[in-house]
Design a protein around this motif. Structure first.
Motif, PDB file in Angstrom:
ATOM      1  N   ASP A 189      -0.007  -0.988   3.748  1.00  0.00           N
ATOM      2  CA  ASP A 189      -1.256  -1.318   4.445  1.00  0.00           C
ATOM      3  C   ASP A 189      -2.472  -0.719   3.737  1.00  0.00           C
ATOM      4  OD1 ASP A 189       0.246  -2.652   6.297  1.00  0.00           O
ATOM      5  OD2 ASP A 189       0.296  -0.982   7.739  1.00  0.00           O
ATOM      6  N   GLN A 205      -7.533  -3.817  -0.954  1.00  0.00           N
ATOM      7  CA  GLN A 205      -7.714  -5.109  -1.615  1.00  0.00           C
ATOM      8  C   GLN A 205      -8.738  -5.950  -0.864  1.00  0.00           C
ATOM      9  OE1 GLN A 205      -4.205  -7.548  -1.749  1.00  0.00           O
ATOM     10  NE2 GLN A 205      -4.930  -8.767  -3.485  1.00  0.00           N
ATOM     11  N   LYS A 206      -8.645  -5.958   0.485  1.00  0.00           N
ATOM     12  CA  LYS A 206      -9.624  -6.710   1.277  1.00  0.00           C
ATOM     13  C   LYS A 206     -11.039  -6.180   1.045  1.00  0.00           C
ATOM     14  CE  LYS A 206      -6.507  -8.037   5.063  1.00  0.00           C
ATOM     15  NZ  LYS A 206      -6.235  -7.873   6.522  1.00  0.00           N
ATOM     16  N   ARG A 239      -3.332  -3.025   0.928  1.00  0.00           N
ATOM     17  CA  ARG A 239      -3.893  -4.302   1.382  1.00  0.00           C
ATOM     18  C   ARG A 239      -5.306  -4.109   1.950  1.00  0.00           C
ATOM     19  NH1 ARG A 239       1.627  -5.010   2.338  1.00  0.00           N
ATOM     20  NH2 ARG A 239       1.544  -3.927   4.343  1.00  0.00           N
ATOM     21  N   GLU A 240      -5.532  -3.026   2.665  1.00  0.00           N
ATOM     22  CA  GLU A 240      -6.872  -2.747   3.191  1.00  0.00           C
ATOM     23  C   GLU A 240      -7.859  -2.562   2.038  1.00  0.00           C
ATOM     24  OE1 GLU A 240      -9.783  -2.180   6.059  1.00  0.00           O
ATOM     25  OE2 GLU A 240      -7.695  -2.853   6.288  1.00  0.00           O
ATOM     26  N   GLU A 266      -0.182  -3.191  -6.785  1.00  0.00           N
ATOM     27  CA  GLU A 266       0.326  -2.235  -5.814  1.00  0.00           C
ATOM     28  C   GLU A 266       1.322  -1.305  -6.487  1.00  0.00           C
ATOM     29  OE1 GLU A 266       2.348  -2.231  -1.333  1.00  0.00           O
ATOM     30  OE2 GLU A 266       2.167  -4.101  -2.500  1.00  0.00           O
ATOM     31  N   VAL A 283      -2.439  -8.587  -6.192  1.00  0.00           N
ATOM     32  CA  VAL A 283      -1.202  -8.251  -5.479  1.00  0.00           C
ATOM     33  C   VAL A 283      -0.275  -7.443  -6.375  1.00  0.00           C
ATOM     34  CG1 VAL A 283       0.824  -9.193  -4.299  1.00  0.00           C
ATOM     35  CG2 VAL A 283      -1.395 -10.308  -4.038  1.00  0.00           C
TER      36      VAL A 283
END
Length: 1420
Positions: free
Chosen positions: A1049, A1055-1056, A1052-1053, A1026, A1023
């Protein structure tokens, strides 16, 4: 005793022959008698021989009376013989003939150039001598050059006329008179003097009414070639004015000797260009080549030297080939061969030479000397008289033998007298007949002794003797014996015992070196051997010719930028000098290179082909036939640079303006500036009164810097003449030609005068820049423009044309569109408001040709962003300078440019580039032949340069790719970029959110400078990661930055995805699914659940389940599970076969899957072992079943096109589908109307065939038929047009089948009467060779059938070999009386009647018992 008859003695008659017989003998051979006397000698010898045979000795007793009578007869005979002797002496041809004699010899003469002279002589001799004229020992062929020479011979008076004499006609002219008695010559010297200044003839040609002016341009330079190559020399010649059908004479010379076209020399004159081509160069071709152009008004010449280098050596260190092989003193006994030593001896001194000979017409070379000779002169013996030979020479040193020289000219092995007789041809006609019967008083006279025996040549290898023939030698000629005596002894030994020689010369070999010998000569003929000559005295065998002494100190003087003039002192003690070789060496090296490969006799030589700016030293060595001298001392070192000389004369002195007390003059600068810029001019003047001219006076004491001058303080109405001299740093030139006589009076002309100072810069193949100055006289108004005219140099006055249409306000213009290699002239006209003035003096001719090595100005922007123009010159001489100008004007504002010059490079630096710098910048190099160039700076070009300058001042590292990101295995993240180029000093700074990060656990960095790839790796994204990632690059002054922003986003995308990739990596460490469960429908409509697995072991457990219930091995569904490699499949539908056949085709139906809603459920597959586990699930619930069924049904709707088939009942239309399901709805349309079901027209489905039957079709059934298939969502239509040809074929087939059925139904009763073979024939018959074969077959049929027999598909005919019978309509037989192996084969009995045909087939095999036994014996 009677005293008259008293025997008083015995006599032996010396000669008994009838004079009439002798006279008749001579008359029988009178046609063989010639004036030359040779046949007479032969006849005399024949007479003597026959007379001797007729002689016989008789001893007689004579009385006194007989003796007295015979004495009287002898007295009478003696008287008659004396009379005949006197008559023969008068008529004897040998007495009439005598050698040539010059009564009047040619006199030497001195003439002026352009005149014609005649050489005269008077020659006596019999037979009449033949006359030949020579120039410097070269035969003059007057017939080939009638325009130059005329040779006449009238009544023993001979003359040679030389027309239009020039300097090259200065020579020694020799006239040779030749007949069979010998050859004599006389020499006269001709000197042609050139006109001095002021004495030149005007050259007016009265024949054409013009004075021809010759201009030679595009001249060939000093040329270099190698042996074996082809070299061409050429010049462009302009003759003005052009006269139709008149061409000048072009003559080529080498070292002042005219060249004749031959196999090796080709000349060509195209009307404008003269070309000389030398085929297969040899060192003999080296020399000064001169092209002379002769016109009716005079001549012009141009010369340049041609150097011929040696060909590449085949063996390192061997000498190069000798040169200039010649033959001398040729006779029947020997030929003296001479040659010149080569310039390069090789790695060691030359030990000697081998001489080879080859008979003309053959290709066989024979070596003439076993051991090498040191002396460059050798007599070759062993030749065959009358044959022609050529010779060549090879040099030898310790490294080996050189290549052979060029072959000599052919020479005939023949005595000079015989050769002269052959060349003389038939003598003057003889009208009388010589008859004689008396023997000559000199017959039988032994010849006298030779005189003046001397040794002409003496070397270690041989000695050559020469002598004069004796005065008393008779008519038959003499030959010679040579004798030698070793010093200190009295024994004389004959050298040529076996074969006397005819020539008064002889070469002796095999003499001991160092010993002394005496030599003498004896003459011989048919009468005997004469007395010996006076001895030569003691001669010591050894080289009489000494080596030349070393030449004096050489002095090297600068000449051009590639040549040096070398002069030296002549060798003092030298005999028979061949010439000198000059060698050069770069200072600091020991390598000596020859400057000439052909010896020169002068003590001054221009060495070409040197490197500009290099320091050289020179040395010289002399050479004669004995060998080389010692080398001279080395010269002082000299740097190769162009020397400075006086400039040429100015030309074209013209009047530009005149007033009461002054005149304005202008002139053209000299064509040659002497290698240095013209620094100024001096003007001289003189007054002219009628035909009286005054003395020249200086007008200015200080040099003028322009090519025009205002002459002041003149007297009105007085006539003047002017001349101009140019000056450079070397001195003042000769004066120009005097101007026309000019009167000092005021002009009233309104138009401007002629522009002055025309000159050119930047001469290229297709362009040139012409510049000029304003006229001195402007006219009534100021000059407002100029016109430039051009024409080709060879064109007439009508050839002038304007370069431009609109007036040019500048005083320069670049002329483009020229033809490369063409010559042009230019002129300029000035214009004011009153009009256009007269043209300027003509400038040119200018050859449109880019000078070799010419460079152009180019623009450079350095690393600091400084913009500059650069011009380079490789031909700088002492005092040369770079002169920069803008728009062809001297630059006064030095603040704009800074000039920096280093050696041969000049740089013009822009101090502050701006729009003020736009224009044409040019640069000229002084003290050169007009080397210049220009560069035009445009607004667009300036902006481009400023952009480049900014990039250089503030350089940016270029990126091939901006920063990018990609996910790797394990969920690692890679940030990377790539630069286009960088140095090894490039540094990278890694930044995250303005914080520099370094290598550690979280970050891994890598920079590959060879590929330019920069990378940064992170094991995972958290986290806190970023933000913005940046790479900052520094490479010297250059910088570069690239960034990537990962926020919101997008972060986060990412990271997933990273976490998923890491989880996937963990999963794949054990058994796992490469492809998860899915389904597929095969072509056979099988529904398969399938998946792919990976990283499994034998012990890995694989379990299937449905609705969480494991499928055990004994379950029925376990039979549906298959594994093939890494692929697992589960066949849901069970295969079943349907036994129905299609009505149209007898083809088995495909399997039909059994799948229904009962197959719905959740299917799972589990993988387990000690490394981990994995699971895959497929949900076949209600929604899943519907989806699957839709796929199955869709696959079945792919139907084929409609086809038609006919039966005995009607016509069937049908289409095939892959799979038929009850949910499919099928409808048929006829002419777009739905077809109602009836007994005659029916539709239906059989298996996967959809059909429409039309029973008993009629014409109404024709038309378009449509089949519509609908599955609830999608539909498929198939259309078939049953009309035209399709209807006709289908209907005809229906009728035929229907008729066949009808016929078949009514013909069944006749089947029993069909012809048949009912028995009697075997299948195979094996029979021994020689036996008889008889077979009978039983046949049936009503009516009785026809019968025939067939063997190997060929019908048999009854004959002596085959007996064929058919009895009672039932029995058919065949009989072969004696069978052979040829009877083996396939036989058939064919029967036929109206109901059918049938054949009974059998095979006959004939064998030989003996062959069978032999086969069995071999097997045993």
């Amino acid at each position: 005793m009677d005293t008259d008859k008293e025997v008083i003695g015995y006599v032996i008659p010396v000669f008994r022959a009838n004079h009439e017989v002798v006279r008749g003998l001579m008359e029988s051979h009178d046609e063989d008698v010639t004036e030359e006397g040779i046949n007479y000698v032969a006849m005399r010898n024949l007479f003597v021989r026959e007379a001797r045979e007729a002689m016989h000795v008789k001893v007689e007793k004579k009385t006194r009376t007989v003796h007295v009578r015979e004495s009287a007869e002898r007295l009478q005979l003696s008287k008659k013989m004396d009379e005949w002797s006197e008559f023969r002496k008068k008529m004897n041809p040998d007495s009439l003939t005598h050698p040539p004699e010059f009564i009047v010899k040619p006199r030497g003469q001195t003439v002026w150039e352009g005149k014609t002279l005649k050489l005269h002589c008077t020659v006596a001799g019999w037979p009449k001598p033949r006359i030949a004229w020579y120039k410097n020992n070269v035969l003059i062929d007057a017939k080939r050059h009638p325009e130059k020479y005329t040779a006449e011979s009238n009544y023993n008076m001979h003359s040679l006329e030389i027309k239009n004499c020039d300097f090259f006609d200065t020579a020694q002219y020799c006239v040779s008179a030749l007949n069979v008695k010998g050859e004599y010559s006389s020499v006269a010297t001709v000197v042609v003097k050139r006109f001095q200044e002021g004495d030149e003839a005007d050259g007016f040609c009265s024949e054409h009414g013009v004075t021809f002016e010759t201009t030679i341009i595009d001249k060939f330079e000093v040329a270099f070639g190698s042996e074996g190559e082809t070299l061409s020399l050429g010049c462009t010649v302009i003759i003005y004015p052009t006269v139709k059908k008149y061409q000048p004479e072009v003559v080529w010379y080498r070292d002042s000797v005219p060249l004749k076209p031959s196999k090796w020399v080709h000349t060509h004159w195209s009307g404008e260009r003269a070309t000389l081509t030398l085929i297969h160069l040899n060192k003999e071709d080296e020399g000064m080549y001169t092209m002379r152009v002769n016109t009716k008004s005079g001549f012009d010449t141009y010369s340049a030297y041609v150097f011929v280098r040696d060909a590449d050596l085949e063996v390192e260190g061997v000498p190069v080939a000798p040169l200039d092989v010649r033959c001398h003193d040729a006779n029947k006994d020997y030929v003296v061969v001479t040659w010149k030593q080569p310039a390069v001896e090789g790695s060691s001194a030359i030990l000697g030479y081998y001489i080879d000979r080859c008979e003309v017409g053959t290709h066989h070379w024979a070596q003439c000397n076993e051991s090498p000779v040191k002396y460059a002169r050798f007599p070759v013996t062993g030749l065959v008289e009358g044959r022609s030979y050529v010779f060549r020479v090879r040099a030898l040193n310790k490294a080996g033998v050189s290549r052979p020289s060029r072959v000599s000219e052919p020479v005939v092995a023949m005595d000079p007298s015989d050769r002269a007789r052959l060349r003389a041809g038939p003598s003057a006609p003889w009208t009388g007949i010589i008859k004689f019967t008396e023997e000559d008083s000199t017959v039988g006279v032994v010849p006298g002794e030779p005189t003046d025996v001397v040794v002409t040549e003496a070397t270690k290898s041989y000695v050559v003797l020469a002598w004069k023939p004796p005065g008393q030698r008779g008519h038959e000629g003499v030959m010679y014996y040579i004798e030698k005596c070793i010093s200190g002894t009295d024994t004389w030994q004959r050298v040529n015992t076996g074969m006397p020689v005819k020539s008064p010369r002889f070469a002796l070999f095999d003499l001991a070196e160092g010993k002394s010998y005496s030599f003498r000569v004896r003459c011989c003929n048919s009468a005997g051997v004469g007395e010996a000559s006076v001895s030569t005295g003691e001669i010591t065998v050894g080289d009489k010719l000494d080596l030349p002494s070393a030449p004096g100190n050489p002095v090297a003087i600068r000449n051009t930028d590639t040549s040096v003039v070398v002069s030296w002192g002549a060798s003092k003690d030298v005999k028979h000098l061949v010439g000198y070789y000059i060698e050069c060496s770069e200072v600091g090296t020991d390598a000596w290179v020859p400057c000439n490969n052909k010896p020169v006799k002068k003590t001054r030589f221009v060495c070409h082909g040197l490197t500009t700016g290099t320091n050289y030293v020179f040395r010289v060595k002399a050479v004669n036939a004995a060998g080389y001298s010692q080398s001279s001392p080395n010269s002082d070192a000299v740097v190769v640079q162009a020397a400075i000389s006086l400039p040429g004369k100015p030309t074209g002195v013209t009047l530009l303006e005149a007033a009461k007390d002054y005149m304005v003059l202008a002139w053209t600068a000299p064509a040659k500036n002497g290698g240095a810029d013209i620094r100024g001019y001096f003007v001289d003047y003189r007054t002219v009164k009628g035909d009286v001219v005054g003395k020249w006076h200086e007008m200015n004491h200080q040099a003028l810097t322009t090519a025009s001058y205002k002459v002041k303080n003149l007297k009105e109405n007085v006539f003047y003449q002017f001349q101009v001299r140019a000056m450079n740093m070397a001195g003042v030139s000769k004066a120009s030609l005097a101007s026309a006589v000019l009167e000092c009076k005021e002009w009233t002309i309104t138009v401007p005068g002629a522009p002055v100072g025309l000159h050119v810069l930047e001469v290229r193949d297709t362009s040139v820049v012409v510049l000029w100055e304003s006229p001195a006289f402007n006219g009534r108004t100021a000059v407002n423009g100029y016109y430039l005219d051009i024409k080709e140099a060879s064109a007439g006055e009508k050839g002038w044309k304007a370069v431009h249409e609109k007036v040019n306000k500048l005083k320069y213009m670049k002329v483009t569109g020229l033809k490369a290699g063409a010559s042009y002239v230019f002129r300029v006209r000035a214009q004011n408001l009153a009009g256009v003035g007269k043209p300027s003096a003509v400038l040119g001719p200018i050859l449109a040709q880019t000078r070799p090595g010419t460079k152009e100005i180019y623009v450079d922007v350095d690393d600091d962003g400084v913009i500059s123009m650069i011009f380079e010159c490789s031909e700088m001489s002492e005092g040369s300078e770079f002169i920069w100008s803008k728009n062809y004007k001297a630059m006064t504002d030095t603040s704009r440019l800074t000039i920096v010059t280093e050696g041969g490079k000049s740089r013009a630096i822009f101090n502050s580039p701006s729009m003020e710098d736009l224009g044409t910048f040019s640069c000229m190099v002084t003290n050169t032949d007009g080397i210049s160039s220009s560069y035009t700076l445009t607004e667009e070009g300036l902006k481009r340069l400023l952009d480049i300058s900014h990039d250089h001042k503030f350089p940016v590292i270029p990126f091939k790719n901006e920063m990018a990101m990609e996910l790797l295995e394990k969920g690692r993240v890679r940030f990377w970029t790539q630069v286009e180029k960088c140095t090894s000093a490039c540094q990278v700074e890694y930044v995250f959110n303005d914080v520099i990060v370094t290598q550690g656990k979280k970050y891994t960095m890598n920079f590959n400078q060879s590929t330019g790839i920069i990378e940064m790796f992170m094991d995972s994204l958290e986290v806190t990661d970023e933000g913005t990632f940046t790479f900052n690059l520094v490479d010297g002054k250059a910088k570069g930055t690239t960034s990537l922003v990962l926020i919101g986003d997008e972060f986060r995308e990412l990271q997933k995805k990273s976490e998923f990739e890491r989880a996937e990596w963990v999963r794949k460490q054990g058994p796992h699914f490469v492809e998860y469960l899915g389904f597929t429908v095969t072509e056979e409509c099988n529904v398969l659940l399938k998946c792919k697995i990976g990283n499994v072991k034998p012990e890995t457990e694989i379990t299937w389940s449905k609705d969480s219930i494991e499928i055990a091995e004994d379950d029925e569904d376990s039979q549906k599970i298959e594994r093939k490699d890494s692929e697992l499949t589960f066949n849901i539908g069970k295969k079943e076969k349907e036994g129905k056949k299609r009505p149209a085709e007898d083809v088995p139906l495909p399997p039909r899957p059994k799948i229904s809603k009962s197959d719905a459920g959740i299917y799972e597959v589990f993988l387990r072992d000690d490394r981990g586990k994995d699971k895959s699930t497929f949900s076949l619930t209600d929604a899943g079943t519907v989806s699957l069924m839709n796929v199955v049904i869709k696959s079945t709707t792919s139907s084929s096109e409609i086809k038609v088939v006919s039966t005995e009942h009607g016509i069937i239309l049908y289409s095939m589908v892959t799979y038929y399901n009850e949910e499919l709805r099928v409808g048929w349309l006829h002419k777009d109307a739905k077809i109602a079901a009836s007994e005659r027209v029916k539709s239906g489905v059989t298996g996967e065939q959809l059909w429409l039957k039309i029973n008993e079709p009629t014409e109404k059934d024709k038309g378009k038929y449509t089949m519509d298939i609908f599955d609830g969502k999608d539909g498929v239509k198939r259309v078939f047009d049953l009309s035209g040809k399709a209807w006709e074929e289908a209907f005809e087939e229906f009728q035929r089948l229907k008729f066949d059925i009808y016929v078949l139904a009514h013909s069944c009763l006749s089947c029993l009467d069909r012809a048949r073979v009912v028995g009697g024939l075997p299948d195979v018959v094996a029979i021994q060779e020689g036996k008889s074969l008889n077979l009978t077959g039983n046949v049936w049929g009503e009516p009785a059938p026809e019968v025939c027999w067939i063997k190997n598909d060929r019908e048999l005919v009854s004959d002596e070999r085959y007996k064929l019978k058919f009895e009672h309509g039932k029995f058919a037989s065949i009989t072969i009386a004696t069978v052979t192996t040829a009877d083996s084969g396939k036989y058939a009995l064919v029967v036929k009647n109206k109901y059918g045909t049938e054949a009974g087939e059998f095979t006959v095999s004939v064998y030989n018992p003996d062959d069978e036994e032999n086969k069995e014996g071999k097997k045993g």
